[in-house]
Enzyme design. Structure first.
Site, PDB file in Angstrom:
ATOM      1  N   HIS A 153       0.796  -1.044  -0.076  1.00 49.15           N
ATOM      2  CA  HIS A 153       0.094  -0.101   0.151  1.00 49.15           C
ATOM      3  C   HIS A 153       0.945   1.162   0.053  1.00 49.15           C
ATOM      4  O   HIS A 153       0.850   2.220  -0.879  1.00 49.15           O
ATOM      5  CB  HIS A 153      -0.848   0.048   1.333  1.00 49.15           C
ATOM      6  CG  HIS A 153      -1.744   1.063   1.423  1.00 49.15           C
ATOM      7  ND1 HIS A 153      -3.326   1.142   0.987  1.00 49.15           N
ATOM      8  CD2 HIS A 153      -1.629   2.353   1.749  1.00 49.15           C
ATOM      9  CE1 HIS A 153      -3.903   2.391   1.113  1.00 49.15           C
ATOM     10  NE2 HIS A 153      -2.716   3.074   1.495  1.00 49.15           N
ATOM     11  N   GLU A 154       1.723   1.465   0.892  1.00 45.34           N
ATOM     12  CA  GLU A 154       2.798   2.397   0.998  1.00 45.34           C
ATOM     13  C   GLU A 154       3.509   2.550  -0.335  1.00 45.34           C
ATOM     14  O   GLU A 154       3.840   3.877  -0.647  1.00 45.34           O
ATOM     15  CB  GLU A 154       3.511   2.397   2.313  1.00 45.34           C
ATOM     16  CG  GLU A 154       2.638   2.226   3.552  1.00 45.34           C
ATOM     17  CD  GLU A 154       1.775   3.491   3.762  1.00 45.34           C
ATOM     18  OE1 GLU A 154       2.092   4.624   3.163  1.00 45.34           O
ATOM     19  OE2 GLU A 154       0.773   3.323   4.459  1.00 45.34           O
ATOM     20  N   ASP A 204      -7.401   7.924   2.609  1.00 47.50           N
ATOM     21  CA  ASP A 204      -7.080   8.273   1.122  1.00 47.50           C
ATOM     22  C   ASP A 204      -8.170   8.660   0.226  1.00 47.50           C
ATOM     23  O   ASP A 204      -8.144   9.629  -0.330  1.00 47.50           O
ATOM     24  CB  ASP A 204      -6.094   7.174   0.526  1.00 47.50           C
ATOM     25  CG  ASP A 204      -4.822   6.838   1.279  1.00 47.50           C
ATOM     26  OD1 ASP A 204      -4.455   7.713   1.859  1.00 47.50           O
ATOM     27  OD2 ASP A 204      -4.423   5.550   1.287  1.00 47.50           O
TER      28      ASP A 204
END
Length: 623
Positions: free
Chosen positions: A434-435, A510
């Site tokens: 994800h990061e 997000d």
């Protein structure tokens, strides 16, 4: 270093000390009276006890040197030093015992302690009487204190610092040069008022400092008082308002009266929006509201300043939009000084001011720290410098290093590391991809801010962090930058779908931020489709009061609402597909970086670029 003055004890403590001293004197007196021959009694401890007839016989034969009669006890000292002790009847005296022969050389002494015994007998009554007197005095003093408190209820509670106590100067304030330039005129007027009055000039009676919390409004006000060398009256707006109607107005009158007596001086009212809000608005309060009474008195006092009093009112607020119009008109607060958040150069100066008070190591680059603190205020920067010193102390270092500053920036801006939060291997894997999805997509978007750091160590509420830092302060934002920012935000969700073919809740924030940006583009900035045009949709109604958020009034049709929703959905979907395309093209690099990030948990931008360039060279070699 100035001499330290001894703090005067309050009256109540002085009274208690006097009472304790008086009791101590009584005790010492009693101790002295009841034991007058304490030192002499030591030699009688080994006395030989004999009948009284033995002492009478010895007196007649002149074998004693002295005889002491103490109450019913008789002590006879022989010429060889032997001491005899005996007892007599209470009615026996020197004459009845025939110890009064003038030719006998024996010295006969009589010690009468009846007076001391009488005093000891009446001592409990005396102490009880003194206790009653002390209680009555304490009761009357308490009544007097309560009456004085009631009479001072409407007095001003402003903290007063005289000219010698205010040591702050403009040298202690960094990062707001424009605001200091505006305030120099105020300082010059307080120092040389005749220069302006002789020319018929009027200095502003009120100066309103407007800025975000922590930008240094109170510090600037103290610096003006320190530079001018005048008394400084400081009070918060909330201290005027009480539950009783009229108390706030009374305190305002008392404050301005004290200020006129000490002119030239400065009155500083912090958070003036607590009492200076618009009157009778939004259905809160009425004409007899305590807050409005206080505001009316402030308006009257500022209008009623006598010429030549040289009293300047300075106030601070971070909500100038809620202040009453009458408060801001010329003649009251006719000068407003806006204090913005510091830019890059100002942040470096502020850090230097706070770093000079710390023991720093070598090669400290404050400019690099200032670049990482975009959008922070002076109070935040002071906190960062303090946290850096705390880190150095915890690590048992002799001086603060650059790494301590870097760690303190991350702690203040993102949050402390939560090593205790144990993630499963699957959660760690999802977090790493994800990061890295954020990092790769953000790096490939041309208008995105440069990548700074990637971490899968939990901080605050986040399981991982991808940190982008702007190269310089930005005051405007383009449409292309908004779109690239949305694309970077959606990179994490795109990576989860590409690798795991499923979605998690990790991208909720997000998606919320991306949707907010897209909706603002359509409704606020005029960056929507041609059908929407350069039009602002929705109007803010009301102001922040008692925790009630202002609401947007819908001033557009249902058709336009559908077009806005369509634009937001279409923009999000386009940028999501763009992010997914970036990640599909760099799948090998994504997998390679994930292995390294899972092993190290933190990846710097230098390591990211090295892997990226190495992968790009491998692809060129294959071609």
């Amino acid at each position: 270093m100035p001499a330290v003055r001894k703090q005067q004890k309050p009256p109540r403590q002085r009274w208690l000390m006097s009472l304790l001293l008086f009791a101590l004197l009584i005790f010492l007196s009693i101790y002295s009276i009841s034991n007058p021959m304490r030192d002499q009694e030591k030699k009688f401890t080994d006395a030989e006890e004999v009948p009284i007839s033995r002492i009478t016989k010895g007196y007649a034969e002149e074998e004693f040197e002295s005889i002491l009669m103490r109450d019913n006890k008789v002590f006879a000292t022989a010429k060889d030093g032997t001491i005899f002790q005996s007892y007599k009847e209470g009615r026996d005296s020197v004459s009845t015992l025939n110890w009064n022969d003038p030719e006998n050389p024996t010295v006969v002494e009589v010690e009468n302690r009846e007076a001391a015994n009488m005093f000891i007998a009446i001592l409990p009554d005396l102490l009880f009487f003194l206790l009653i007197i002390g209680g009555v005095i304490w009761l009357f003093r308490g009544i007097a204190r309560s009456q004085s408190t009631a009479l001072s209820f409407g007095k001003s509670r402003a903290r007063v610092a005289d000219a010698k106590q205010v040591k702050t100067s403009f040298k202690d304030v960094a990062g707001c040069e424009e605001a200091k330039d505006d305030l120099i005129e105020v300082v010059d007027f307080l120092k040389h008022p005749k220069k302006y009055i002789n020319l018929g000039a009027k200095i502003p009676r009120g100066v309103l400092l407007v800025g975000a919390p922590g930008t240094g409004k109170t510090l600037l006000a103290r610096a003006v008082a320190g530079e001018a060398g005048v008394p400084f009256f400081s009070i918060a707006g909330s201290e005027f308002v009480e539950m009783f109607v009229g108390v706030g107005a009374s305190r305002v009158r008392d404050l301005f009266l004290k200020a006129k007596r000490n002119s030239p001086c400065i009155i500083f009212i912090d958070e003036i929006d607590a009492v200076g809000r618009q009157r009778g608005g939004a259905g809160f309060g009425g004409g007899h509201d305590e807050r409005e009474q206080t505001l009316n008195q402030i308006l009257t006092e500022m209008d009623g300043f006598e010429q030549g009093t040289n009293v300047i009112v300075m106030a601070a607020t971070n909500r100038p939009d809620v202040l009453d119009v009458a408060l801001l008109r010329p003649g009251r607060f006719d000068r407003r000084i806006f204090i913005d958040k510091p830019d890059l150069e100002a942040r470096e100066k502020i850090l230097k001011v706070h770093a000079d008070r710390k023991k720093l190591g070598k090669n400290i680059e404050l400019h690099a720290i200032a670049r990482q603190t975009v959008g922070l205020t002076g109070a935040d920067l002071e906190n960062i410098a303090n946290e850096a010193a705390i880190f150095a102390a915890k690590r048992k270092r002799k001086a603060v290093t650059q790494q301590d500053f870097i760690d303190s920036v991350e702690k203040v801006t993102i949050g402390s590391e939560k090593r205790s939060r144990k993630l499963t291997d699957k959660e760690k894997n999802i977090t790493a991809y994800h990061e890295l999805g954020h990092a790769i997509v953000g790096h490939l978007c041309p208008e995105s801010d440069p990548l700074h750091k990637i971490s899968i160590v939990s901080r605050g509420m986040a399981l991982g962090v991808t940190w982008f830092l702007p190269q310089e302060d930005q005051y405007t934002t383009s449409k292309s930058k908004f779109l690239d920012e949305i694309c970077g935000l959606l990179g994490g969700r795109a990576a989860e779908e590409l690798i795991f073919d499923e979605m998690t809740t990790g991208a909720s924030n997000d998606i919320e931020r991306a949707s907010h940006i897209a909706r603002n583009m359509a409704m606020k900035y005029g960056m929507g489709d041609d059908d929407l045009g350069p039009v602002a949709y929705g109007e803010r109604q009301g102001t922040m009061f008692l925790g009630v958020d202002p609401t947007y009034v819908r001033n557009f049709s249902e058709e336009k609402a559908k077009e806005i929703d369509s634009f937001v959905r279409k923009t999000i979907q386009q940028q999501y597909e763009k992010a997914l395309g970036f990640l599909k093209q760099n799948r090998k690099m994504l997998d390679k970086m994930a292995v390294i990030l899972l092993k190290k948990e933190t990846m710097t931008v230098e390591e990211f670029i090295e892997i990226l360039e190495g992968e790009s060279n491998d692809n060129d070699g294959e071609k």
